[in-house]
Design an enzyme around this catalytic site. Structure first.
Site, PDB file in Angstrom:
ATOM      1  N   ASN A   1       0.856  -1.188   0.000  1.00 58.28           N
ATOM      2  CA  ASN A   1       0.000   0.000   0.000  1.00 58.28           C
ATOM      3  C   ASN A   1       0.895   1.243   0.000  1.00 58.28           C
ATOM      4  OD1 ASN A   1      -1.835   2.029   0.470  1.00 58.28           O
ATOM      5  ND2 ASN A   1      -2.351   1.384   2.564  1.00 58.28           N
ATOM      6  N   TRP A   2       0.979   1.886  -1.153  1.00 59.44           N
ATOM      7  CA  TRP A   2       1.909   3.021  -1.292  1.00 59.44           C
ATOM      8  C   TRP A   2       1.343   4.297  -0.662  1.00 59.44           C
ATOM      9  CZ3 TRP A   2       3.680   2.450  -7.160  1.00 59.44           C
ATOM     10  CH2 TRP A   2       4.291   1.191  -7.308  1.00 59.44           C
ATOM     11  N   LYS A   3       0.075   4.256  -0.283  1.00 56.25           N
ATOM     12  CA  LYS A   3      -0.585   5.418   0.335  1.00 56.25           C
ATOM     13  C   LYS A   3      -0.389   6.673  -0.532  1.00 56.25           C
ATOM     14  CE  LYS A   3       0.043   3.307   4.817  1.00 56.25           C
ATOM     15  NZ  LYS A   3       0.020   3.463   6.263  1.00 56.25           N
TER      16      LYS A   3
ATOM     17  N   HIS B   1      -9.590   1.176   5.158  1.00 51.09           N
ATOM     18  CA  HIS B   1      -8.304   1.348   5.837  1.00 51.09           C
ATOM     19  C   HIS B   1      -8.509   2.281   7.037  1.00 51.09           C
ATOM     20  CE1 HIS B   1      -4.158   2.462   6.638  1.00 51.09           C
ATOM     21  NE2 HIS B   1      -3.791   1.405   5.929  1.00 51.09           N
TER      22      HIS B   1
ATOM     23  N   GLU C   1      -6.845   4.632   8.139  1.00 55.04           N
ATOM     24  CA  GLU C   1      -6.615   6.055   7.840  1.00 55.04           C
ATOM     25  C   GLU C   1      -7.867   6.671   7.216  1.00 55.04           C
ATOM     26  OE1 GLU C   1      -2.990   5.471   5.648  1.00 55.04           O
ATOM     27  OE2 GLU C   1      -1.983   4.911   7.507  1.00 55.04           O
TER      28      GLU C   1
ATOM     29  N   GLU D   1      -5.515  -5.229  10.624  1.00 54.45           N
ATOM     30  CA  GLU D   1      -4.486  -4.223  10.866  1.00 54.45           C
ATOM     31  C   GLU D   1      -4.756  -3.521  12.201  1.00 54.45           C
ATOM     32  OE1 GLU D   1      -2.558  -2.910   6.981  1.00 54.45           O
ATOM     33  OE2 GLU D   1      -4.301  -1.638   7.244  1.00 54.45           O
TER      34      GLU D   1
ATOM     35  N   GLY E   1       2.480   1.863  10.903  1.00 52.83           N
ATOM     36  CA  GLY E   1       3.457   2.939  10.772  1.00 52.83           C
ATOM     37  C   GLY E   1       4.183   3.283  12.063  1.00 52.83           C
TER      38      GLY E   1
ATOM     39  N   SER F   1       3.295  -2.564  10.385  1.00 56.24           N
ATOM     40  CA  SER F   1       4.751  -2.645  10.508  1.00 56.24           C
ATOM     41  C   SER F   1       5.306  -4.016  10.093  1.00 56.24           C
ATOM     42  CB  SER F   1       5.197  -2.276  11.925  1.00 56.24           C
ATOM     43  OG  SER F   1       4.826  -0.936  12.214  1.00 56.24           O
TER      44      SER F   1
ATOM     45  N   GLY G   1       2.755  -1.265   4.365  1.00 59.12           N
ATOM     46  CA  GLY G   1       2.829   0.160   4.075  1.00 59.12           C
ATOM     47  C   GLY G   1       4.268   0.588   3.836  1.00 59.12           C
ATOM     48  N   GLY G   2       4.912   1.086   4.874  1.00 57.77           N
ATOM     49  CA  GLY G   2       6.255   1.659   4.754  1.00 57.77           C
ATOM     50  C   GLY G   2       7.252   0.792   4.009  1.00 57.77           C
TER      51      GLY G   2
HETATM   52  C1  PEP Z   1      -0.887  -0.007   6.235  1.00 60.21           C
HETATM   53  O1  PEP Z   1      -1.047   1.194   6.186  1.00 60.21           O
HETATM   54  O2  PEP Z   1      -1.737  -0.737   5.710  1.00 60.21           O
HETATM   55  C2  PEP Z   1       0.280  -0.515   6.933  1.00 60.21           C
HETATM   56  C3  PEP Z   1       0.238  -1.749   7.352  1.00 60.21           C
HETATM   57  O3  PEP Z   1       1.344   0.338   7.115  1.00 60.21           O
HETATM   58  P1  PEP Z   1       2.787  -0.029   7.755  1.00 60.21           P
HETATM   59  O4  PEP Z   1       3.238  -1.310   7.122  1.00 60.21           O
HETATM   60  O5  PEP Z   1       3.658   1.129   7.422  1.00 60.21           O
HETATM   61  O6  PEP Z   1       2.561  -0.203   9.240  1.00 60.21           O
END
Ligand code: PEP
Length: 257
Positions: A11-13, A96, A98, A168, A174, A215, A236-237
Site C-alpha cells: 500500500n503506497w498510500k 483502511h 486512515e 491491521e 506505521g 509494521s 505500508g512503509g
Molecule cells: C498499512 O497502512 O496498511 C500498513 C500496514 O502500514 P505499515 O506497514 O507502514 O505499518
C-alpha cells in the site's frame, strides 16, 4: 497446509509521483518475475494506476486501488467509482483505518463499497482492526467481530469466499510496533475466520484470504507467514522501496515451495 494462495500487497498510500511509481514498479517487477506461488499486489495512488498497470501488462503482479466511492457516477467531486476502476485494477483496499479515522468512513460505507466493487468484478481488500485503547481495554475481539459482520452484510457466501480481509491493529500501523505473530494469528483465525464461519459456514471461512498489516517488514515476515491462519501481509512503509518489498515476497515464496 490449506489451499489459500498467499498474497503480499504493498500500500503506497499518498506517496510516489507518476515517474517515481513507474521506477518503483519496474524494480519490483524484475525482483518477483519468477515468483508464482505468492500473489504480489501493488496499490499505487489513483493518478499512477494507469502508468503502473501499463508496466505490468505482461506481468503476474496485480494492481489495486486504495479507495473507491460506492456510487456509480454523479456529483461527488473528487471521488472515483467502481466502473471507473473496472478493467484497470484487480483489487481495491476499503476501510483502511486512515480512511476511517481521518476521512470518517463508516462501517456502512465500507459495506456499500464492497458491494460496488464486487458488482464490477473488483476484489475488495477489507481492512479491520482495533485502536490501542480498545486493545488495552480487552475489546479487540468484539470490535473486530462487529467490523467484519458490518462489512459483509448482504454479501453471499461466494462473494465472501472471494474476498481478502486485512487485520491491521491501528496501533501497529506505521509505528514499528507489531502484534506478536501468535496474537495476530489468534485474531485472524478465531475472531475473523470464526465470525465468517458463524455467518457463512466453515468452507467459506476457510476460503477467505486474511492478511496481517501493521509494521510488517523483511525482518518479521517469515514469522508472520509461518502462522497457519495468516495468508499474507498488507505492507505500508516497507513497500515503498523495491528491495524490502521484493525481499518480503521472496521470503514468503520460500515458505511455499
Ligand atoms: C498499512 O497502512 O496498511 C500498513 C500496514 O502500514 P505499515 O506497514 O507502514 O505499518
Amino acid at each position: 497446509m490449506n489451499n489459500r494462495r498467499p498474497i503480499i500487497a504493498g500500500n503506497w498510500k499518498m506517496n510516489k509521483t507518476i515517474a517515481e511509481a513507474v521506477t518503483l514498479i519496474r524494480d519490483i517487477r524484475s525482483g518477483v518475475r519468477e515468483i508464482m506461488t505468492v500473489e504480489t499486489v501493488v496499490c499505487p495512488p489513483f493518478v499512477a494506476l494507469s502508468a503502473v498497470a501499463e508496466v505490468l501488462s505482461h506481468s503476474h503482479i496485480a494492481v489495486a486501488a486504495q479507495n473507491v466511492f460506492y456510487e456509480e457516477s454523479g456529483a461527488f467531486t473528487g471521488e472515483i467509482s467502481a466502473p471507473m476502476l473496472e478493467g484497470l485494477v484487480d483489487y481495491c483496499i476499503i476501510g483502511h483505518s486512515e480512511r476511517r479515522n481521518i476521512f470518517g468512513e463508516s462501517d456502512e460505507w465500507v459495506n456499500k463499497k464492497a458491494k460496488a466493487l464486487l458488482a464490477h468484478g473488483i476484489i475488495p481488500i477489507i481492512c479491520v482492526g482495533e485502536s490501542l485503547e480498545q486493545n488495552q481495554a480487552g475489546e479487540t475481539d468484539s470490535f473486530v467481530r462487529q467490523q467484519v459482520t458490518a462489512a459483509l452484510a448482504g454479501l453471499n457466501a461466494d462473494q465472501v469466499a472471494s474476498l481478502v480481509i486485512a487485520y491491521e491493529p491501528i496501533w501497529a500501523i506505521g509505528t514499528g510496533l507489531t502484534a506478536t505473530p501468535a496474537e495476530a494469528n489468534r485474531i485472524i483465525g478465531l475472531t475473523i475466520r470464526g465470525t465468517i464461519a458463524d455467518l457463512y459456514g466453515e468452507n467459506t471461512a476457510q476460503a477467505v484470504r486474511i492478511q496481517y498489516g501493521g509494521s510488517a517488514k523483511p525482518a518479521n515476515i517469515v514469522e508472520l507467514m509461518m502462522q497457519p491462519d495468516i495468508d499474507g501481509a498488507l505492507v505500508g512503509g516497507a513497500s515503498l522501496k523495491a528491495d524490502s518489498f521484493v525481499d518480503m515476497v521472496r521470503k514468503t515464496a520460500q515458505l511455499y515451495r
